[in-house]
Design a protein around this motif. Structure first.
Motif, PDB file in Angstrom:
ATOM      1  N   ARG A  38     -46.109  45.818-108.480  1.00  0.00           N
ATOM      2  CA  ARG A  38     -45.104  46.875-108.296  1.00  0.00           C
ATOM      3  C   ARG A  38     -45.494  47.712-107.098  1.00  0.00           C
ATOM      4  N   PRO A  39     -44.563  47.967-106.202  1.00  0.00           N
ATOM      5  CA  PRO A  39     -43.189  47.499-106.192  1.00  0.00           C
ATOM      6  C   PRO A  39     -43.089  46.003-105.891  1.00  0.00           C
ATOM      7  N   ARG A  40     -41.929  45.460-106.175  1.00  0.00           N
ATOM      8  CA  ARG A  40     -41.654  44.050-105.931  1.00  0.00           C
ATOM      9  C   ARG A  40     -41.374  43.858-104.436  1.00  0.00           C
ATOM     10  N   VAL A  41     -42.047  42.893-103.814  1.00  0.00           N
ATOM     11  CA  VAL A  41     -41.886  42.701-102.365  1.00  0.00           C
ATOM     12  C   VAL A  41     -41.551  41.246-102.036  1.00  0.00           C
ATOM     13  N   ALA A  79     -34.190  54.235-109.756  1.00  0.00           N
ATOM     14  CA  ALA A  79     -34.719  52.878-109.940  1.00  0.00           C
ATOM     15  C   ALA A  79     -35.777  52.567-108.892  1.00  0.00           C
ATOM     16  N   VAL A  80     -35.533  52.972-107.653  1.00  0.00           N
ATOM     17  CA  VAL A  80     -36.486  52.721-106.571  1.00  0.00           C
ATOM     18  C   VAL A  80     -37.787  53.463-106.826  1.00  0.00           C
ATOM     19  N   PHE A  81     -37.704  54.739-107.175  1.00  0.00           N
ATOM     20  CA  PHE A  81     -38.918  55.526-107.354  1.00  0.00           C
ATOM     21  C   PHE A  81     -39.661  55.167-108.634  1.00  0.00           C
ATOM     22  N   ALA A  82     -38.954  54.643-109.631  1.00  0.00           N
ATOM     23  CA  ALA A  82     -39.641  54.137-110.817  1.00  0.00           C
ATOM     24  C   ALA A  82     -40.523  52.955-110.441  1.00  0.00           C
ATOM     25  N   ASP A  83     -40.041  52.124-109.522  1.00  0.00           N
ATOM     26  CA  ASP A  83     -40.811  50.967-109.071  1.00  0.00           C
ATOM     27  C   ASP A  83     -41.993  51.382-108.194  1.00  0.00           C
ATOM     28  N   LEU A  84     -41.893  52.532-107.558  1.00  0.00           N
ATOM     29  CA  LEU A  84     -42.962  53.010-106.689  1.00  0.00           C
ATOM     30  C   LEU A  84     -44.021  53.820-107.430  1.00  0.00           C
ATOM     31  N   HIS A  85     -43.811  54.062-108.719  1.00  0.00           N
ATOM     32  CA  HIS A  85     -44.717  54.936-109.479  1.00  0.00           C
ATOM     33  C   HIS A  85     -46.167  54.455-109.427  1.00  0.00           C
ATOM     34  N   ARG A  86     -46.362  53.148-109.601  1.00  0.00           N
ATOM     35  CA  ARG A  86     -47.734  52.619-109.581  1.00  0.00           C
ATOM     36  C   ARG A  86     -48.371  52.789-108.206  1.00  0.00           C
ATOM     37  N   LEU A  87     -47.575  52.608-107.168  1.00  0.00           N
ATOM     38  CA  LEU A  87     -48.074  52.755-105.812  1.00  0.00           C
ATOM     39  C   LEU A  87     -48.514  54.198-105.545  1.00  0.00           C
ATOM     40  N   HIS A  88     -47.812  55.157-106.131  1.00  0.00           N
ATOM     41  CA  HIS A  88     -48.072  56.574-105.889  1.00  0.00           C
ATOM     42  C   HIS A  88     -49.202  57.142-106.747  1.00  0.00           C
ATOM     43  N   LEU A 166     -50.978  56.423-101.887  1.00  0.00           N
ATOM     44  CA  LEU A 166     -50.492  55.300-101.081  1.00  0.00           C
ATOM     45  C   LEU A 166     -48.960  55.337-101.091  1.00  0.00           C
ATOM     46  N   THR A 167     -48.378  55.357 -99.917  1.00  0.00           N
ATOM     47  CA  THR A 167     -46.922  55.373 -99.809  1.00  0.00           C
ATOM     48  C   THR A 167     -46.446  54.104 -99.111  1.00  0.00           C
ATOM     49  N   TYR A 168     -45.206  53.716 -99.409  1.00  0.00           N
ATOM     50  CA  TYR A 168     -44.658  52.507 -98.786  1.00  0.00           C
ATOM     51  C   TYR A 168     -44.499  52.702 -97.278  1.00  0.00           C
ATOM     52  N   GLY A 169     -44.147  53.906 -96.882  1.00  0.00           N
ATOM     53  CA  GLY A 169     -44.198  54.270 -95.480  1.00  0.00           C
ATOM     54  C   GLY A 169     -42.993  53.922 -94.634  1.00  0.00           C
ATOM     55  N   ASP A 170     -42.237  52.898 -94.997  1.00  0.00           N
ATOM     56  CA  ASP A 170     -41.043  52.525 -94.229  1.00  0.00           C
ATOM     57  C   ASP A 170     -39.895  52.254 -95.192  1.00  0.00           C
ATOM     58  N   ALA A 198     -46.440  61.566-101.566  1.00  0.00           N
ATOM     59  CA  ALA A 198     -45.364  60.703-102.071  1.00  0.00           C
ATOM     60  C   ALA A 198     -44.025  61.136-101.488  1.00  0.00           C
ATOM     61  N   SER A 199     -43.908  62.383-101.062  1.00  0.00           N
ATOM     62  CA  SER A 199     -42.643  62.877-100.494  1.00  0.00           C
ATOM     63  C   SER A 199     -42.288  62.159 -99.197  1.00  0.00           C
ATOM     64  N   VAL A 200     -43.274  61.484 -98.569  1.00  0.00           N
ATOM     65  CA  VAL A 200     -42.984  60.705 -97.356  1.00  0.00           C
ATOM     66  C   VAL A 200     -41.976  59.606 -97.686  1.00  0.00           C
ATOM     67  N   ASP A 201     -42.136  58.962 -98.829  1.00  0.00           N
ATOM     68  CA  ASP A 201     -41.184  57.907 -99.209  1.00  0.00           C
ATOM     69  C   ASP A 201     -39.805  58.494 -99.483  1.00  0.00           C
ATOM     70  N   ALA A 202     -39.768  59.666-100.079  1.00  0.00           N
ATOM     71  CA  ALA A 202     -38.461  60.315-100.323  1.00  0.00           C
ATOM     72  C   ALA A 202     -37.797  60.664 -98.994  1.00  0.00           C
TER      73      ALA A 202
END
Length: 204
Positions: A38-41, A79-88, A166-170, A198-202
Motif C-alpha cells: 500500500r499504496p497500490r502501484v 479512498a486515495v488517502f486511506a491507501d496512503l495511510h501506511r505510507l504516512h 514518507l510521502t508519495y511526492g507526485d 503528509a500535507s505535501v500529498d494533499a
C-alpha cells in the motif's frame, strides 16, 4: 546542459549510467512500494538506456473521474488517502534511504521549475488554453500571476527531520488510475517519494 547536440548527448549518456539517475530512483521506489503493498502501484517491467517501462494500467484517472462527477470528489479523495495511510506512518520513512528520495518533485522544487523565468511566464499564459473561454482564462491567469508573485517572495521553511513521514511526492490527479472503477482501489504511477509532511500529498 549547455553546448552543441553532441555535447548534450554525451551528458545524457553519462547521466543515465549514474546510480542516482532519476528513473533509477523511480524504479527502486516503485519496487519498494510494491513490497509495502500500500499504496497500490504499477508494476516495473524494466529499465534500459534511461527509459523506465511499466505494465499498463487501464481505467479512468482521478482527473477524469473528478471532471465526470465533481460531487464525488470527497469520496475519491478519502479512498486515495486511506491507501496512503501506511505510507504516512513515521516508521515507514526508514524504508527509503536518503539517496533514494526524489526531492526534485517536492512542492518547492516543482514550483521553482514551473514558475521561474521565461518558461514560467509561458506556462502561466498557456493555462486553460484548451478548455477555458478567453475572458475566463484572462481572469484566472491574472489571479495566478498574483499568487505566483506572492509565493516567490516567501522563504521556504526547512522541515525538522522528526516531523517528516514518507510521502508519495507526485500525487497528481493524472497519476492515479482506477482500473476497477471509482469504487475500487487506485493504482498510482510516477512516484516521487521523499520525506516531508503528509500535507505535501494533499497539496499535490
Amino acid at each position: 546542459i549547455a553546448g552543441d547536440w553532441a555535447e548534450v548527448q554525451r551528458a545524457q549518456a553519462a547521466y543515465i549510467q549514474r546510480p542516482d539517475a532519476l528513473l533509477v530512483r523511480e524504479a527502486a521506489q516503485l519496487r519498494l512500494l510494491a513490497d509495502l503493498g500500500r499504496p497500490r502501484v504499477c508494476e516495473v517491467a524494466g529499465l534500459a538506456r534511461g527509459v523506465l517501462f511499466t505494465a499498463p494500467v487501464p481505467g479512468p484517472t482521478l482527473a477524469a473521474l473528478l471532471l465526470r462527477d465533481p460531487a464525488g470528489t470527497a469520496g475519491l479523495f478519502e479512498a486515495v488517502f486511506a491507501d496512503l495511510h501506511r505510507l504516512h506512518r513515521s516508521r515507514t520513512a526508514q524504508r527509503l534511504a536518503p539517496a533514494g528520495a526524489i526531492s526534485e518533485r517536492s512542492v518547492a522544487a516543482t514550483f521553482q521549475r514551473k514558475f521561474n523565468g521565461i518558461s514560467g511566464q509561458t506556462y502561466l499564459s498557456r493555462l486553460g488554453a484548451e478548455r477555458c473561454a478567453e475572458d475566463e482564462r484572462a481572469e484566472v491567469t491574472a489571479l495566478l500571476r498574483a499568487v505566483v508573485a506572492r509565493l516567490h517572495r516567501m522563504r521556504p521553511t526547512v522541515l525538522a527531520p522528526g516531523q517528516a513521514v514518507l510521502t508519495y511526492g507526485d500525487l497528481k490527479p493524472e497519476h492515479l488510475v482506477f482500473p476497477d472503477g471509482p469504487g475500487g482501489r487506485p493504482v498510482l504511477i510516477d512516484p516521487g517519494l521523499l520525506r516531508a509532511r503528509a500535507s505535501v500529498d494533499a497539496a499535490k
